[in-house]
Motif scaffolding. Structure first.
Motif, PDB file in Angstrom:
ATOM      1  N   PRO A 249      -6.566  -8.090  16.949  1.00 37.02           N
ATOM      2  CA  PRO A 249      -6.211  -7.246  15.812  1.00 37.02           C
ATOM      3  C   PRO A 249      -4.809  -6.665  15.999  1.00 37.02           C
ATOM      4  CG  PRO A 249      -7.918  -6.203  17.137  1.00 37.02           C
ATOM      5  CD  PRO A 249      -7.758  -7.588  17.652  1.00 37.02           C
ATOM      6  N   CYS A 250      -4.473  -6.352  17.257  1.00 35.59           N
ATOM      7  CA  CYS A 250      -3.238  -5.621  17.519  1.00 35.59           C
ATOM      8  C   CYS A 250      -2.823  -5.911  18.945  1.00 35.59           C
ATOM      9  CB  CYS A 250      -3.513  -4.121  17.360  1.00 35.59           C
ATOM     10  SG  CYS A 250      -2.114  -3.067  17.737  1.00 35.59           S
TER      11      CYS A 250
ATOM     12  N   HIS B 165       2.070   1.244  22.516  1.00 42.51           N
ATOM     13  CA  HIS B 165       1.243   1.310  23.722  1.00 42.51           C
ATOM     14  C   HIS B 165       1.349   0.001  24.493  1.00 42.51           C
ATOM     15  CE1 HIS B 165      -0.441   5.171  22.868  1.00 42.51           C
ATOM     16  NE2 HIS B 165      -0.796   4.805  21.657  1.00 42.51           N
TER      17      HIS B 165
ATOM     18  N   HIS C 154       0.527  -2.191  12.147  1.00 44.95           N
ATOM     19  CA  HIS C 154      -0.494  -1.936  11.133  1.00 44.95           C
ATOM     20  C   HIS C 154      -1.374  -0.764  11.558  1.00 44.95           C
ATOM     21  CE1 HIS C 154      -3.441  -3.019   8.049  1.00 44.95           C
ATOM     22  NE2 HIS C 154      -4.356  -2.754   8.956  1.00 44.95           N
ATOM     23  N   TYR C 155      -1.525  -0.617  12.869  1.00 45.82           N
ATOM     24  CA  TYR C 155      -2.359   0.470  13.394  1.00 45.82           C
ATOM     25  C   TYR C 155      -1.490   1.629  13.880  1.00 45.82           C
ATOM     26  CZ  TYR C 155      -5.782  -3.274  13.329  1.00 45.82           C
ATOM     27  OH  TYR C 155      -6.593  -4.302  12.939  1.00 45.82           O
ATOM     28  N   MET C 156      -0.330   1.741  13.331  1.00 45.79           N
ATOM     29  CA  MET C 156       0.597   2.853  13.567  1.00 45.79           C
ATOM     30  C   MET C 156       1.332   2.770  14.899  1.00 45.79           C
ATOM     31  SD  MET C 156      -1.274   5.997  11.692  1.00 45.79           S
ATOM     32  CE  MET C 156      -2.933   5.702  12.227  1.00 45.79           C
ATOM     33  N   ALA C 157       0.595   2.684  16.019  1.00 43.18           N
ATOM     34  CA  ALA C 157       1.318   2.803  17.291  1.00 43.18           C
ATOM     35  C   ALA C 157       0.838   1.830  18.357  1.00 43.18           C
ATOM     36  CB  ALA C 157       1.203   4.224  17.803  1.00 43.18           C
TER      37      ALA C 157
ATOM     38  N   LYS D  62      -6.236   9.778  23.943  1.00 43.34           N
ATOM     39  CA  LYS D  62      -4.790   9.989  23.889  1.00 43.34           C
ATOM     40  C   LYS D  62      -4.086   8.870  23.124  1.00 43.34           C
ATOM     41  CE  LYS D  62      -4.226  12.630  28.127  1.00 43.34           C
ATOM     42  NZ  LYS D  62      -5.041  12.100  29.230  1.00 43.34           N
ATOM     43  N   VAL D  63      -4.607   7.637  23.239  1.00 43.49           N
ATOM     44  CA  VAL D  63      -3.900   6.524  22.596  1.00 43.49           C
ATOM     45  C   VAL D  63      -4.398   6.263  21.178  1.00 43.49           C
ATOM     46  CG1 VAL D  63      -3.355   5.409  24.771  1.00 43.49           C
ATOM     47  CG2 VAL D  63      -5.436   4.745  23.550  1.00 43.49           C
TER      48      VAL D  63
ATOM     49  N   ARG E  34       0.848  -1.199   0.000  1.00 44.08           N
ATOM     50  CA  ARG E  34       0.000   0.000   0.000  1.00 44.08           C
ATOM     51  C   ARG E  34       0.881   1.246   0.000  1.00 44.08           C
ATOM     52  NH1 ARG E  34      -3.886  -0.630   4.878  1.00 44.08           N
ATOM     53  NH2 ARG E  34      -4.970   1.154   3.963  1.00 44.08           N
TER      54      ARG E  34
ATOM     55  N   ALA F 150      -1.976   5.325   6.463  1.00 50.81           N
ATOM     56  CA  ALA F 150      -2.745   4.453   7.343  1.00 50.81           C
ATOM     57  C   ALA F 150      -4.076   5.105   7.691  1.00 50.81           C
ATOM     58  CB  ALA F 150      -1.945   4.136   8.591  1.00 50.81           C
ATOM     59  N   THR F 151      -4.138   6.435   7.628  1.00 48.90           N
ATOM     60  CA  THR F 151      -5.387   7.143   7.858  1.00 48.90           C
ATOM     61  C   THR F 151      -6.213   7.065   6.584  1.00 48.90           C
ATOM     62  OG1 THR F 151      -4.145   8.628   9.265  1.00 48.90           O
ATOM     63  CG2 THR F 151      -6.356   9.322   8.643  1.00 48.90           C
TER      64      THR F 151
ATOM     65  N   GLY G  28      -9.897   2.659  13.288  1.00 45.54           N
ATOM     66  CA  GLY G  28      -9.106   1.687  12.543  1.00 45.54           C
ATOM     67  C   GLY G  28      -9.333   0.267  13.032  1.00 45.54           C
ATOM     68  N   GLY G  29      -9.862   0.151  14.263  1.00 39.10           N
ATOM     69  CA  GLY G  29     -10.164  -1.179  14.781  1.00 39.10           C
ATOM     70  C   GLY G  29      -9.012  -1.885  15.447  1.00 39.10           C
ATOM     71  N   CYS G  30      -8.091  -1.148  16.067  1.00 37.30           N
ATOM     72  CA  CYS G  30      -6.944  -1.806  16.702  1.00 37.30           C
ATOM     73  C   CYS G  30      -7.277  -2.255  18.118  1.00 37.30           C
ATOM     74  CB  CYS G  30      -5.729  -0.879  16.727  1.00 37.30           C
ATOM     75  SG  CYS G  30      -5.927   0.595  17.722  1.00 37.30           S
ATOM     76  N   GLY G  31      -8.197  -1.557  18.781  1.00 36.50           N
ATOM     77  CA  GLY G  31      -8.588  -1.962  20.121  1.00 36.50           C
ATOM     78  C   GLY G  31      -7.716  -1.440  21.237  1.00 36.50           C
ATOM     79  N   THR G  32      -6.777  -0.572  20.894  1.00 34.70           N
ATOM     80  CA  THR G  32      -5.906  -0.023  21.942  1.00 34.70           C
ATOM     81  C   THR G  32      -6.718   0.742  22.983  1.00 34.70           C
ATOM     82  OG1 THR G  32      -4.125   0.126  20.330  1.00 34.70           O
ATOM     83  CG2 THR G  32      -3.851   1.398  22.326  1.00 34.70           C
TER      84      THR G  32
ATOM     85  N   ALA H  15      -4.647   6.326  17.531  1.00 37.96           N
ATOM     86  CA  ALA H  15      -3.759   6.794  16.465  1.00 37.96           C
ATOM     87  C   ALA H  15      -4.551   7.389  15.306  1.00 37.96           C
ATOM     88  CB  ALA H  15      -2.890   5.641  15.984  1.00 37.96           C
ATOM     89  N   TYR H  16      -5.863   7.209  15.315  1.00 36.57           N
ATOM     90  CA  TYR H  16      -6.662   7.632  14.172  1.00 36.57           C
ATOM     91  C   TYR H  16      -7.418   8.935  14.426  1.00 36.57           C
ATOM     92  CZ  TYR H  16      -5.646   2.987  12.599  1.00 36.57           C
ATOM     93  OH  TYR H  16      -4.981   1.869  12.215  1.00 36.57           O
TER      94      TYR H  16
ATOM     95  N   ARG I 124       2.716  -0.594  28.245  1.00 32.63           N
ATOM     96  CA  ARG I 124       1.786  -1.189  29.207  1.00 32.63           C
ATOM     97  C   ARG I 124       2.428  -2.412  29.855  1.00 32.63           C
ATOM     98  NH1 ARG I 124      -2.686  -2.773  25.767  1.00 32.63           N
ATOM     99  NH2 ARG I 124      -3.124  -0.561  25.509  1.00 32.63           N
TER     100      ARG I 124
ATOM    101  N   GLY J  97      -1.937  -3.854  20.900  1.00 35.70           N
ATOM    102  CA  GLY J  97      -2.523  -2.749  21.665  1.00 35.70           C
ATOM    103  C   GLY J  97      -3.850  -3.131  22.305  1.00 35.70           C
ATOM    104  N   ARG J  98      -4.533  -4.147  21.744  1.00 37.09           N
ATOM    105  CA  ARG J  98      -5.820  -4.583  22.284  1.00 37.09           C
ATOM    106  C   ARG J  98      -5.642  -5.496  23.503  1.00 37.09           C
ATOM    107  NH1 ARG J  98      -9.198  -5.929  24.791  1.00 37.09           N
ATOM    108  NH2 ARG J  98     -11.201  -6.947  24.392  1.00 37.09           N
TER     109      ARG J  98
END
Lengths: 296, 665, 168
Positions: free
Chosen positions: C49-50, C88, C81-84, B602-603, B536, B541-542, B634-638, B605-606, C92, C52-53
């Motif tokens: 997914p990441c 995190h 893939h989700y940048m950062a 804060k966490v 890509r 990524a955005t 984005g669906g990362c779940g952080t 990224a999107y 953590r 980070g999850r």
């Protein structure tokens, strides 16, 4: 003993040259620091640092020599003041190498039969004057400003190198010498060969190399309009001063540039007596220049 | 009680060779909530899928586990089959008993036991799966292009030609960018202006393109398909509608001695100026810093001589808000200045090259202006210091590039080729001159590139010296270049009349500030990051933001044009639909529990998390909670792992699902 | 390959759980499969997914439910893939490790690593190493006992507490 209390106190590592060919560097350093009320206590029983040859022959030897010196210096209060550029570079390099390499450290500790004295700060005189003592205070102490004197500050190779060792100043474009001497009122010139090598210890084995390299330096300083060169390294001094006449004969050019140790000029500016500066041991006679500028 | 169906695949013999599939199916039958389990030779085949659909209907299944290959392989296939069977596709999960089991283990008992465990985990998971609906968002079919160099121009023209509206924003008074400054281009040596200016005119005349020059992007809000962009139109002091471009004002301006940055300060311009004669739009701007009127309130000549009365000293910055669906970022590059400290480097530039203070030590772009027929010397190669023709020119490659000790470790990619071009241009103009090139490696991959480079050596007799320059200094009117020739193993000293440094390509100054406005990521050098280095390369990524040209990394013109067209194609793909559909793996906020601490914000990224006000019926503010914009997430779940009150949940990966899987241990 | 993979039976077979991200490590494990590399079968993979999850609670829960070792693996720093997300996660878990240490889990049972989609070999290495390490350490009893005692002790008699516990 001292009439006035010291404003700063250092342990002092003069190195071999300052007790021999560069006696005037030692003399003027002592004179300058006394005048500025900075205490210098010589490290007792110090050894040679190994200078430029030792580490090319045997790294362990050169590291051990410096480690031993640092160990001896531990017995004296204050950061370690170093005048000679080579001693400074070697001591700093040793500290750096032994910090990052535990195996070498083990070997060195075995060789000197003592734990390595880390934590002792090694400082060049320039650093002490420019940062610890401070340029403003230095300027205040000046009694006889060097206003008319155009100085070419010559760093040579060792003052700012090697780059991975915590730096005295920027490797490629240092300004610390200029700042210090400008504080004493002198003018500095911008010239191209501030950081070139003078040929160093090839002076004995291959003098031809030294003649060429030093000639370029002298020519560059002269062309930039300097009255004199200022150095902080005994070996550079030797090559530029002692060999100057020889260079003039070989190249057929005239330079006539007195080569001062930075402490000689500074001591002169803060009013140390002329007889204490070791001016008589310089080969290129500085007196005509100093007289012309009204400094002696 | 759930009614889950488990389908165990043999994958020919790929699975059944090491895993006892019948035993797995039998064990599955014994699991709580499993209503049906069977095994089949090829689940992914047509009959296999038919078997699945039939079982869903027959056993009234409400969840499906296909124990087969990796979900990366066939998840889509089986979810589609599940959907066709009348179930929500997200109620289907795959148990990976091939890549993660049969292929990596040899012991049949162990592999079978592991396969059973994997199936068990997925059964527990699918019991807790929710029905999810694809998310659709509307698309505004207008694209913003930031930067009017060749990248931005190409992208804008492509998108506009496809029939979509384009808003092109350029910081300078004219579009054209760096390419307009070049003299000739490699490897064909055709004149840059000749191929560039027609494209610039096309942009100005295109009915679908709205051009904002002397403008900058101020704010960006929104998400893919729905961005709002605020553009600052800097005060030009000239009314664009009235100005005819006659140029009388420029001719009459008494201030004529202002260095023209377009000519790398070699030429002069008046205070009211266009950067170069072919500028688009051909409307001058007043440089308010240098204009006598703005400095002292006197003069006013340009206003007096302007026939149409277009000069307007009172003009103010204007703001325009545009709604766009996609953004192409094409902000280009800057050349590294040797007096500058590179980002993150301990060293203050190139002291050994004179810190940019020696007048006859110039960079590649300055040489382009000297060589350009429309440049300050009319195309004659003359030294900046005294205007003499240099007879010995030294070119130094990799100044700043591939120099880890200076803080820039990458290759700038274009320098080998443009230096070869410079030696040719020089030799064409100064026949008795000699060019020397110091280089580390010659990197010439590209069509016709190596042939071109060889020509500079073989025909134009440039002397290539493999080695670096350690120092150079002024000696009289010459510049002494000290370097090494590592091929021969000697030191070289050349007394040159002119030194040209191929300085590193860096991102535009302030690139990181724009990135922060856009919410895109950038690397340690401030080059913008693509979503995937290989697959890509033009997307950020955005979602909805695309990259073109040197803002993403050093690039030559062909690569830049290709990437710009690729970015345009991506925009057109996006604009081909009225509604945008995307996988519903997005986070949701439980507003009852959310305390509005915004740790999630804060966490994220999107920038997907917004502040939402909860009000009672009287309109009083009850509390402020987080809201996840599903179009942006984005669906990362952080956010979920971060949330202290556990009030954010990522659909498809809820705590309940994960813990149920762990429970099976 | 087959020589090294010859299965020797052990007295104790540890249970391992791997929490991995779908983009890098899960794909890396897939690659190990397509390359037919061999590794111990003790590991059970849970896909996210990441990284980070990944909530530290999952790791605790896994130990509580009988895992003898836990592996957490995601994309290399900078490759997320989700940048950062992995940054995190890294931060953590750096804090979480200390907590685990404090509650008495031998940190050798917990492994963090970066395995990219191209590193099938590294996945095999990491899993094999952790399996062997944990096998030598023996079963992890502490948390299972704790779990059991919590289940049967009177401490959870309170209905509200019980509900809260089970809804974890």
């Amino acid at each position: 003993m001292t009439a006035q209390k010291h404003v700063l106190d250092y342990s002092y590592y003069p190195g071999c040259s300052l007790h021999a060919s560069a006696k005037e560097y030692d003399e003027s350093t002592q004179g300058l620091f006394k005048a500025l009320h900075i205490g210098l206590t010589e490290v007792p029983d110090w050894l040679c640092c190994g200078a430029t040859p030792a580490h090319n022959v045997d790294e362990l030897l050169s590291l051990s020599l410096c480690a031993k010196n640092l160990e001896l210096a531990k017995g004296v209060e204050g950061d370690l003041a170093v005048a000679c550029a080579a001693c400074f570079s070697r001591l700093k390099t040793t500290q750096h190498k032994l910090e990052i390499d535990p195996e070498k450290r083990r070997q060195v500790e075995f060789a000197i039969d003592a734990p390595f004295a880390d934590g002792k700060k090694v400082k060049h005189l320039l650093e002490i004057l420019a940062r610890d003592f401070g340029l403003e205070r230095l300027a205040e102490a000046v009694k006889k400003p060097l206003s008319d004197l155009k100085v070419a500050c010559y760093y040579g190779c060792l003052l700012t190198r090697p780059p991975e060792v915590p730096e005295l100043d920027c490797i490629e474009a240092p300004t610390i010498m200029e700042k210090v001497i400008e504080a004493a009122g002198a003018q500095t010139v911008s010239w191209s060969h501030r950081l070139e090598c003078c040929g160093a210890n090839f002076t004995l084995s291959r003098p031809g190399v030294v003649l060429k390299l030093s000639a370029d330096i002298l020519a560059s300083a002269r062309d930039a309009g300097a009255d004199c060169i200022m150095v902080a390294c005994p070996l550079c001094h030797g090559n530029l001063d002692i060999r100057q006449q020889e260079i003039e004969e070989a190249t057929g050019e005239h330079f006539g540039l007195p080569v001062f140790y930075m402490t000689q000029l500074l001591a002169l500016a803060v009013g140390v007596r002329e007889s204490k500066l070791g001016l008589d041991s310089m080969i290129v006679n500085p007196l005509p220049l100093l007289k012309k500028k009204g400094l002696v | 009680m759930s009614r889950i169906g488990v389908f165990v695949c043999h994958c020919g013999e790929n699975i059944s060779r090491t895993v006892d599939v019948e035993k797995v199916a039998e064990a599955a039958r014994g699991l709580l909530g499993v209503a049906h389990a069977c095994d089949y030779k090829y689940m992914c085949s047509d009959p296999g899928q038919a078997l699945l659909k039939k079982a869903v209907a027959e056993h009234r299944l409400d969840g499906v586990v296909v124990a087969a290959c990796s979900p990366r392989m066939h998840e889509k296939t089986f979810r589609k089959a599940t959907e066709q069977a009348g179930l929500n596709p997200f109620l289907c999960e795959m148990a990976n008993i091939r890549e993660h089991c049969s292929w990596v283990h040899e012991d049949r008992d162990e592999a079978t036991a592991k396969a059973i465990d994997i199936v068990h985990m997925l059964v527990e998971r699918v019991k807790r799966n929710r029905k999810l609906q694809p998310i659709s968002v509307p698309v505004t079919k207008t694209s913003l292009v930031i930067g009017g160099g060749i990248a931005g121009i190409q992208a804008a023209l492509d998108i506009a030609d496809a029939g979509h509206r384009v808003v092109l924003v350029e910081r300078e008074p004219s579009i054209g960018g760096h390419m307009a400054q070049l003299s000739e281009t490699f490897p064909t040596l055709d004149c840059s202006q000749c191929i560039m200016t027609p494209k610039m005119v096309d942009v100005a005349n295109h009915p679908n393109i709205t051009l904002h020059t002397y403008s900058e992007v101020e704010e960006v809000d929104g998400y893919i398909g729905n961005f709002q962009v605020k553009i600052r139109k800097k005060a030009r002091s000239v009314d664009m509608a009235r100005c005819t471009g006659c140029g009388v004002c420029m001719a009459k301006c008494p201030q004529k001695k202002i260095p023209n940055s377009f000519d790398r300060d070699l030429g002069m311009r008046p205070a009211i100026y266009v950067p170069f004669p072919q500028a688009v739009p051909n409307v001058p701007v007043i440089d308010r810093v240098n204009c006598t009127w703005f400095k002292s309130g006197k003069c006013g000549v340009c206003q007096k001589v302007c026939g149409p009365g277009a000069v307007d000293y009172a003009q103010q910055d204007e703001f325009v808000v545009e709604q766009v669906g996609a953004i192409v970022v094409a902000t280009g590059f800057n050349l590294y200045d040797i007096s500058e400290k590179p980002k993150g480097s301990p060293i203050k530039g190139y002291g050994e090259f004179g810190h940019g203070k020696i007048p006859d030590v110039i960079d590649g772009m300055t040489f382009e202006r000297l060589a350009s027929a429309s440049g300050p010397t009319g195309g004659k190669i003359l030294r900046p210091s005294d205007g003499r023709e240099p007879k010995q020119v030294v070119f130094v490659q990799c100044v700043g590039s591939r120099a880890r000790e200076k803080g820039i470790s990458y290759c700038s990619k274009i320098c080998c080729m443009y230096t070869a071009k410079h030696t040719m241009l020089y030799k064409h103009k100064v026949h008795d001159g000699q060019a020397y090139v110091f280089f580390m490696d010659a990197r010439t991959p590209g069509k016709g590139y190596d042939e071109f480079w060889r020509r500079s050596i073989e025909q134009e007799e440039a002397v290539y010296i493999r080695g670096m320059v350690s120092r150079l200094y002024q000696k009289g009117d010459k510049i002494v270049v000290m370097g090494s020739d590592i091929a021969v193993g000697i030191q070289v000293e050349i007394e040159a009349d002119l030194v040209v440094l191929a300085t590193a390509v860096q991102p535009r100054q302030g690139a990181e500030l724009l990135a922060q406005k856009l919410g895109i990521s950038y690397d340690q050098y401030n080059f913008y990051s693509e979503a995937h280095a290989k697959l890509r390369p033009v997307e950020c990524a955005t979602a909805g933001i695309y990259l073109a040209g040197a803002c993403q990394g050093p690039k030559d013109i062909p690569d830049t044009v290709s990437q710009a067209s690729a970015a345009a194609a991506k925009v057109m793909t996006l604009f081909a639909k009225d509604q945008l559909e995307r996988e519903p793996i997005v986070a949701k906020v439980n507003e009852r529990f959310c305390v509005g601490c915004f740790a999630c914000k804060k966490v994220c990224a999107y920038g997907a998390i917004e502040e939402k006000e909860i009000r009672d019926r009287q309109g009083n503010l009850v509390k402020v909670v987080a809201y996840v914009n599903p179009g942006v997430c984005g669906g990362c779940g952080t956010c979920q792992a971060t949330c202290p009150s556990k009030s954010v949940e990522l659909d498809g990966y809820t705590d309940e699902q994960i813990l149920a899987m762990i429970e099976t241990l | 390959m087959t020589a090294t993979a010859t299965t020797t039976k052990h007295d104790f077979e540890p249970k391992l759980v791997a929490f991995v991200c779908t983009w890098c490590t899960y794909a890396g494990a897939d690659l190990a499969g397509t390359s037919r590399m061999q590794y111990p079968s003790n590991v059970r993979v849970v896909k996210f997914p990441c990284t980070g999850r990944i909530d530290p609670v999952f790791i605790l829960r896994a130990f509580q439910k009988g895992a003898d070792g836990v592996l957490v693996s995601g994309c290399h720093p900078g490759d997320c893939h989700y940048m950062a997300g992995n940054f995190h996660a890294r931060r953590r878990f750096a804090a979480f490790r200390q907590l685990l240490d404090f509650v008495g889990v031998d940190l050798k049972r917990l492994q963090f690593s970066w395995v990219s989609a191209a590193e099938g070999g590294k996945w095999v290495e990491v899993v094999t190493e952790l399996t062997e390490r944990v096998r030598e350490m023996g079963p992890m009893r502490e948390f299972i006992d704790l779990d059991a005692s919590e289940h049967w002790s009177a401490e959870l008699a309170d209905a509200e507490l019980k509900a809260a516990y089970h809804s974890l």
